[in-house]
Design a protein around this motif. Sequence first.
Motif, PDB file in Angstrom:
ATOM      1  N   TRP A 190      50.049  43.892  49.853  1.00  0.00           N
ATOM      2  CA  TRP A 190      51.122  44.838  49.689  1.00  0.00           C
ATOM      3  C   TRP A 190      50.398  46.246  49.933  1.00  0.00           C
ATOM      4  N   GLN A 191      49.105  46.388  49.950  1.00  0.00           N
ATOM      5  CA  GLN A 191      48.613  47.725  50.419  1.00  0.00           C
ATOM      6  C   GLN A 191      48.978  48.081  51.647  1.00  0.00           C
ATOM      7  N   GLN A 216      47.324  38.959  47.794  1.00  0.00           N
ATOM      8  CA  GLN A 216      48.772  39.405  47.632  1.00  0.00           C
ATOM      9  C   GLN A 216      48.594  40.834  47.646  1.00  0.00           C
ATOM     10  N   TRP A 217      47.657  41.360  46.727  1.00  0.00           N
ATOM     11  CA  TRP A 217      47.546  42.899  46.525  1.00  0.00           C
ATOM     12  C   TRP A 217      47.158  43.695  47.914  1.00  0.00           C
ATOM     13  N   GLN A 218      46.073  42.779  48.346  1.00  0.00           N
ATOM     14  CA  GLN A 218      45.560  43.416  49.924  1.00  0.00           C
ATOM     15  C   GLN A 218      46.870  43.436  50.928  1.00  0.00           C
ATOM     16  N   ARG A 251      44.516  38.603  44.555  1.00  0.00           N
ATOM     17  CA  ARG A 251      43.544  39.606  45.551  1.00  0.00           C
ATOM     18  C   ARG A 251      44.365  39.697  46.750  1.00  0.00           C
TER      19      ARG A 251
END
Length: 99
Positions: A37-38, A33-35, A31
């Motif tokens: 990347w966004q 890493q996803w945030q 999560r």
Amino acid sequence: MISLSGTNWAIAIKNTVVASEQQREDVAIAREQWQAWQKTCDLSKRLFLDETGVSTAMIRRYGRALGGARCQDAAPAGHWQTMTFIAGLRADRLTAPSA
């Protein structure tokens, strides 16, 4: 017993449920890493799909009438149709409409 006075009322009846998987370490890392990347992704290259639909079978199921009177409504007699619409939304335009 829930107190309905003061500021505790909203806190007392609100229940926010989150997925228990969020507490796992591997999920928490993913999560994060996803945030991260966004924040760096190029939105002009993103496509968001949206689906909506309507059906002629969608009628009111409940109604109100004066005491002792029956609430009546009308609906198509079994000739129900369904329409689904899918579209792609980009930052600057709507693309790929499909029905």
